[in-house]
Design a protein around this motif. Sequence first.
Motif, PDB file in Angstrom:
ATOM      1  N   PHE A  15       1.885   0.491   1.871  1.00 39.50           N
ATOM      2  CA  PHE A  15       0.970   0.972   2.953  1.00 39.50           C
ATOM      3  C   PHE A  15       0.837   2.660   2.660  1.00 39.50           C
ATOM      4  CE2 PHE A  15       3.225  -2.566   5.499  1.00 39.50           C
ATOM      5  CZ  PHE A  15       2.073  -3.357   5.400  1.00 39.50           C
ATOM      6  N   VAL A  16       2.091   3.053   2.291  1.00 38.16           N
ATOM      7  CA  VAL A  16       1.686   4.410   1.938  1.00 38.16           C
ATOM      8  C   VAL A  16       1.072   4.766   0.884  1.00 38.16           C
ATOM      9  CG1 VAL A  16       3.871   5.260   0.571  1.00 38.16           C
ATOM     10  CG2 VAL A  16       3.026   6.663   2.287  1.00 38.16           C
ATOM     11  N   VAL A  17       1.158   4.010  -0.244  1.00 36.25           N
ATOM     12  CA  VAL A  17       0.253   4.186  -1.533  1.00 36.25           C
ATOM     13  C   VAL A  17      -1.262   4.015  -0.993  1.00 36.25           C
ATOM     14  CG1 VAL A  17      -0.325   2.947  -3.529  1.00 36.25           C
ATOM     15  CG2 VAL A  17       1.995   3.530  -3.150  1.00 36.25           C
ATOM     16  N   GLN A  18      -1.297   2.871  -0.076  1.00 40.58           N
ATOM     17  CA  GLN A  18      -2.757   2.491   0.350  1.00 40.58           C
ATOM     18  C   GLN A  18      -3.469   3.864   1.073  1.00 40.58           C
ATOM     19  OE1 GLN A  18      -4.981   0.180  -0.152  1.00 40.58           O
ATOM     20  NE2 GLN A  18      -6.419   0.506   1.227  1.00 40.58           N
ATOM     21  N   ALA A  19      -2.530   4.509   1.976  1.00 35.61           N
ATOM     22  CA  ALA A  19      -2.948   5.746   2.698  1.00 35.61           C
ATOM     23  C   ALA A  19      -3.277   6.977   1.768  1.00 35.61           C
ATOM     24  CB  ALA A  19      -1.704   6.203   3.763  1.00 35.61           C
ATOM     25  N   ALA A  20      -2.340   7.042   0.806  1.00 40.77           N
ATOM     26  CA  ALA A  20      -2.694   8.122  -0.241  1.00 40.77           C
ATOM     27  C   ALA A  20      -4.080   7.733  -1.077  1.00 40.77           C
ATOM     28  CB  ALA A  20      -1.655   8.207  -1.236  1.00 40.77           C
ATOM     29  N   ASP A  21      -4.244   6.773  -1.289  1.00 42.99           N
ATOM     30  CA  ASP A  21      -5.582   6.295  -2.080  1.00 42.99           C
ATOM     31  C   ASP A  21      -6.766   6.417  -1.439  1.00 42.99           C
ATOM     32  OD1 ASP A  21      -7.105   4.980  -4.218  1.00 42.99           O
ATOM     33  OD2 ASP A  21      -7.385   3.721  -2.750  1.00 42.99           O
ATOM     34  N   ALA A  22      -6.554   6.217   0.204  1.00 44.61           N
ATOM     35  CA  ALA A  22      -7.836   6.583   0.918  1.00 44.61           C
ATOM     36  C   ALA A  22      -7.901   7.979   1.350  1.00 44.61           C
ATOM     37  CB  ALA A  22      -7.422   5.899   2.360  1.00 44.61           C
ATOM     38  N   MET A  23      -6.771   8.679   1.454  1.00 46.39           N
ATOM     39  CA  MET A  23      -6.890  10.086   1.548  1.00 46.39           C
ATOM     40  C   MET A  23      -7.507  10.957   0.450  1.00 46.39           C
ATOM     41  SD  MET A  23      -2.940  10.432   3.137  1.00 46.39           S
ATOM     42  CE  MET A  23      -2.978  12.072   3.748  1.00 46.39           C
ATOM     43  N   CYS A  24      -7.248  10.337  -0.698  1.00 45.97           N
ATOM     44  CA  CYS A  24      -7.781  11.057  -1.895  1.00 45.97           C
ATOM     45  C   CYS A  24      -9.245  10.856  -2.299  1.00 45.97           C
ATOM     46  CB  CYS A  24      -7.028  10.577  -3.050  1.00 45.97           C
ATOM     47  SG  CYS A  24      -5.502  11.372  -3.183  1.00 45.97           S
ATOM     48  N   LYS A  25      -9.661   9.665  -1.820  1.00 50.05           N
ATOM     49  CA  LYS A  25     -11.075   9.109  -1.874  1.00 50.05           C
ATOM     50  C   LYS A  25     -11.863   9.785  -0.669  1.00 50.05           C
ATOM     51  CE  LYS A  25     -10.065   4.864  -4.291  1.00 50.05           C
ATOM     52  NZ  LYS A  25     -10.133   3.248  -4.046  1.00 50.05           N
ATOM     53  N   ALA A  26     -11.405  10.030   0.400  1.00 54.70           N
ATOM     54  CA  ALA A  26     -12.108  10.600   1.361  1.00 54.70           C
ATOM     55  C   ALA A  26     -12.303  11.905   1.425  1.00 54.70           C
ATOM     56  CB  ALA A  26     -11.116  10.153   2.821  1.00 54.70           C
ATOM     57  N   ALA A  27     -11.566  12.667   0.798  1.00 58.53           N
ATOM     58  CA  ALA A  27     -11.772  14.262   0.922  1.00 58.53           C
ATOM     59  C   ALA A  27     -11.049  14.713  -0.485  1.00 58.53           C
ATOM     60  CB  ALA A  27     -11.001  14.687   2.029  1.00 58.53           C
ATOM     61  N   ASP A  28     -11.460  16.160  -0.496  1.00 62.52           N
ATOM     62  CA  ASP A  28     -10.806  16.833  -1.751  1.00 62.52           C
ATOM     63  C   ASP A  28      -9.457  17.440  -1.198  1.00 62.52           C
ATOM     64  OD1 ASP A  28     -10.752  18.182  -4.023  1.00 62.52           O
ATOM     65  OD2 ASP A  28     -11.793  19.817  -3.483  1.00 62.52           O
ATOM     66  N   VAL A  29      -8.417  16.574  -1.583  1.00 62.25           N
ATOM     67  CA  VAL A  29      -7.051  17.249  -1.280  1.00 62.25           C
ATOM     68  C   VAL A  29      -6.332  16.530  -2.515  1.00 62.25           C
ATOM     69  CG1 VAL A  29      -7.328  16.496   1.229  1.00 62.25           C
ATOM     70  CG2 VAL A  29      -6.503  14.831  -0.117  1.00 62.25           C
ATOM     71  N   ASP A  30      -5.088  17.120  -2.793  1.00 63.53           N
ATOM     72  CA  ASP A  30      -4.093  16.782  -3.524  1.00 63.53           C
ATOM     73  C   ASP A  30      -2.985  16.440  -2.868  1.00 63.53           C
ATOM     74  OD1 ASP A  30      -5.769  18.287  -5.758  1.00 63.53           O
ATOM     75  OD2 ASP A  30      -4.959  20.068  -5.185  1.00 63.53           O
ATOM     76  N   VAL A  31      -2.591  15.218  -3.676  1.00 69.34           N
ATOM     77  CA  VAL A  31      -1.206  14.616  -3.229  1.00 69.34           C
ATOM     78  C   VAL A  31      -0.190  15.647  -3.770  1.00 69.34           C
ATOM     79  CG1 VAL A  31       0.191  12.630  -3.172  1.00 69.34           C
ATOM     80  CG2 VAL A  31      -2.216  12.297  -3.247  1.00 69.34           C
ATOM     81  N   VAL A  32       0.725  16.049  -2.723  1.00 67.19           N
ATOM     82  CA  VAL A  32       1.889  16.856  -3.130  1.00 67.19           C
ATOM     83  C   VAL A  32       2.894  16.041  -3.855  1.00 67.19           C
ATOM     84  CG1 VAL A  32       3.374  18.658  -2.356  1.00 67.19           C
ATOM     85  CG2 VAL A  32       0.998  18.856  -1.584  1.00 67.19           C
ATOM     86  N   GLY A  33       3.195  14.974  -2.866  1.00 63.44           N
ATOM     87  CA  GLY A  33       4.391  14.194  -3.115  1.00 63.44           C
ATOM     88  C   GLY A  33       4.648  13.229  -2.092  1.00 63.44           C
ATOM     89  N   TYR A  34       5.900  12.600  -2.157  1.00 64.50           N
ATOM     90  CA  TYR A  34       6.067  11.621  -0.906  1.00 64.50           C
ATOM     91  C   TYR A  34       7.659  11.602  -0.882  1.00 64.50           C
ATOM     92  CZ  TYR A  34       7.728   8.527  -4.816  1.00 64.50           C
ATOM     93  OH  TYR A  34       8.526   7.815  -5.968  1.00 64.50           O
ATOM     94  N   GLU A  35       8.018  10.962   0.175  1.00 63.90           N
ATOM     95  CA  GLU A  35       9.347  10.939   0.446  1.00 63.90           C
ATOM     96  C   GLU A  35       9.796   9.676   1.167  1.00 63.90           C
ATOM     97  OE1 GLU A  35      13.564  11.964   0.559  1.00 63.90           O
ATOM     98  OE2 GLU A  35      11.877  12.386  -0.818  1.00 63.90           O
ATOM     99  N   ASN A  36      10.761   8.749   0.778  1.00 62.23           N
ATOM    100  CA  ASN A  36      11.457   7.699   1.309  1.00 62.23           C
ATOM    101  C   ASN A  36      12.374   8.374   2.227  1.00 62.23           C
ATOM    102  OD1 ASN A  36      12.681   5.290   2.237  1.00 62.23           O
ATOM    103  ND2 ASN A  36      12.906   4.503   0.263  1.00 62.23           N
ATOM    104  N   THR A  37      12.093   8.496   3.623  1.00 60.24           N
ATOM    105  CA  THR A  37      12.793   8.953   4.654  1.00 60.24           C
ATOM    106  C   THR A  37      13.973   8.697   5.004  1.00 60.24           C
ATOM    107  OG1 THR A  37      11.370   8.500   6.277  1.00 60.24           O
ATOM    108  CG2 THR A  37      10.843  10.933   5.357  1.00 60.24           C
ATOM    109  N   ALA A  38      13.903   6.973   5.298  1.00 59.83           N
ATOM    110  CA  ALA A  38      15.087   6.333   5.930  1.00 59.83           C
ATOM    111  C   ALA A  38      14.682   5.050   6.113  1.00 59.83           C
ATOM    112  CB  ALA A  38      15.580   7.022   6.981  1.00 59.83           C
ATOM    113  N   SER A  39      15.585   4.014   5.438  1.00 62.79           N
ATOM    114  CA  SER A  39      15.330   2.763   5.797  1.00 62.79           C
ATOM    115  C   SER A  39      13.885   2.301   5.638  1.00 62.79           C
ATOM    116  CB  SER A  39      15.837   2.219   6.921  1.00 62.79           C
ATOM    117  OG  SER A  39      17.258   2.756   7.083  1.00 62.79           O
ATOM    118  N   GLY A  40      13.060   2.709   4.698  1.00 66.14           N
ATOM    119  CA  GLY A  40      12.002   2.080   4.385  1.00 66.14           C
ATOM    120  C   GLY A  40      10.605   2.957   5.104  1.00 66.14           C
TER     121      GLY A  40
END
Length: 102
Positions: free
Chosen positions: A17-42
């Motif tokens: 789901f987070v990969v899908q979100a990141a893909d949609a975010m990058c396609k929708a606007a001129d943003v750079d993905v900084v990173g991601y973090e597995n915060t806790a238990s998924g």
Amino acid sequence: MKTYQAIGAIETFGLVFVVQAADAMCKAADVDVVGYENTASGYISVIVQGDVAACKSAVEAGVKAVENMGAEVYSSVVIASPHQDLNKIIDRYSLDILLDEE
């Protein structure tokens, strides 16, 4: 110190789901993905940076993409004028730093 006009973030449950979100975010606007973090238990967050309007559009698109897959977005935020000290947090999750460690 590198600064940006805005930071956008989405937190959901599961890598797919987070990969899908990141893909949609990058396609929708001129943003750079900084990173991601597995915060806790998924729970995973993805962080983007760019101008304010781009981050708003990107976060909206990311939230919609996750919801369209039948998942729940636990939180989302756009910080329009982040304090420079937030770079300490953002840098911790930077993909550039993660890639340098390998």
